[in-house]
Design a protein around this motif. Sequence first.
Motif, PDB file in Angstrom:
ATOM      1  N   PRO A  98      10.024 -11.017  -8.133  1.00 11.30           N
ATOM      2  CA  PRO A  98      11.158 -11.405  -7.278  1.00 11.30           C
ATOM      3  C   PRO A  98      11.682 -10.186  -6.664  1.00 11.30           C
ATOM      4  CG  PRO A  98      11.592 -12.092  -9.289  1.00 11.30           C
ATOM      5  CD  PRO A  98       9.861 -11.656  -9.518  1.00 11.30           C
ATOM      6  N   LEU A  99      12.013  -8.817  -7.444  1.00 14.14           N
ATOM      7  CA  LEU A  99      12.705  -7.567  -7.367  1.00 14.14           C
ATOM      8  C   LEU A  99      12.502  -7.110  -6.049  1.00 14.14           C
ATOM      9  CD1 LEU A  99      14.148  -6.917 -10.834  1.00 14.14           C
ATOM     10  CD2 LEU A  99      15.383  -7.783  -8.948  1.00 14.14           C
ATOM     11  N   THR A 100      10.583  -6.685  -6.384  1.00 14.64           N
ATOM     12  CA  THR A 100      10.471  -5.938  -5.449  1.00 14.64           C
ATOM     13  C   THR A 100       9.282  -6.413  -3.971  1.00 14.64           C
ATOM     14  OG1 THR A 100       8.418  -6.287  -7.267  1.00 14.64           O
ATOM     15  CG2 THR A 100      10.051  -4.652  -7.214  1.00 14.64           C
ATOM     16  N   GLY A 101       8.791  -7.547  -4.490  1.00 11.16           N
ATOM     17  CA  GLY A 101       8.605  -8.607  -3.686  1.00 11.16           C
ATOM     18  C   GLY A 101       6.729  -8.519  -3.611  1.00 11.16           C
ATOM     19  N   VAL A 102       6.173  -8.165  -4.992  1.00 12.50           N
ATOM     20  CA  VAL A 102       5.544  -7.618  -4.752  1.00 12.50           C
ATOM     21  C   VAL A 102       3.981  -8.924  -5.752  1.00 12.50           C
ATOM     22  CG1 VAL A 102       3.220  -6.590  -6.346  1.00 12.50           C
ATOM     23  CG2 VAL A 102       5.072  -5.214  -5.662  1.00 12.50           C
ATOM     24  N   LEU A 103       3.735  -9.409  -4.872  1.00  9.54           N
ATOM     25  CA  LEU A 103       1.996 -10.690  -5.831  1.00  9.54           C
ATOM     26  C   LEU A 103       1.262  -9.967  -6.211  1.00  9.54           C
ATOM     27  CD1 LEU A 103       2.761 -13.108  -2.783  1.00  9.54           C
ATOM     28  CD2 LEU A 103       4.118 -13.358  -5.161  1.00  9.54           C
ATOM     29  N   GLU A 104       0.167 -10.551  -6.929  1.00  6.31           N
ATOM     30  CA  GLU A 104      -0.633 -10.037  -7.774  1.00  6.31           C
ATOM     31  C   GLU A 104      -1.880 -11.006  -7.823  1.00  6.31           C
ATOM     32  OE1 GLU A 104      -2.710  -8.690 -11.684  1.00  6.31           O
ATOM     33  OE2 GLU A 104      -0.476  -7.902 -11.139  1.00  6.31           O
ATOM     34  N   TYR A 105      -2.370 -11.222  -6.656  1.00  5.80           N
ATOM     35  CA  TYR A 105      -3.746 -12.677  -7.141  1.00  5.80           C
ATOM     36  C   TYR A 105      -4.263 -12.089  -7.685  1.00  5.80           C
ATOM     37  CZ  TYR A 105      -1.340 -12.712  -2.223  1.00  5.80           C
ATOM     38  OH  TYR A 105      -0.312 -13.909  -1.087  1.00  5.80           O
ATOM     39  N   ASN A 106      -4.841 -13.880  -8.272  1.00  7.01           N
ATOM     40  CA  ASN A 106      -6.717 -13.344  -9.756  1.00  7.01           C
ATOM     41  C   ASN A 106      -7.323 -13.586  -8.389  1.00  7.01           C
ATOM     42  OD1 ASN A 106      -5.357 -14.204 -12.006  1.00  7.01           O
ATOM     43  ND2 ASN A 106      -5.120 -16.163 -11.387  1.00  7.01           N
TER      44      ASN A 106
END
Length: 106
Positions: A98-106
């Motif tokens: 939530p701090l960087t807004g980065v999402l890592e998907y499977n």
Amino acid sequence: LLDDDSYVQKSCCSFTKKNDYFLTSQKKLLENKKIILLDDFLAEGNVVFNVKNLLEQVNSSLIATGIVISKDFQPGYQRLLAADMDVYRQAGIKKMDPLTGVLEYN
């Protein structure tokens, strides 16, 4: 039973809203049916289990569940698989920052 034409079930707990909620439906929509549940987000899996329990009370069955986004860093998806439920998902998110807004998907 809410009234003669409806079913209601108290359900615990909405991960997103942090409270209990009630599933409510007219009898004629639920009784003796095969149901596919579609939901937007999967976190803990409580909605799916609560819908399944309600359907079993009215002689119906949950035959599959479709999820748009599964938050796989929470236990919901694994709980449903462990319960031998038929689950389909569009996207699984492995990690959210939530701090960087980065999402890592499977």
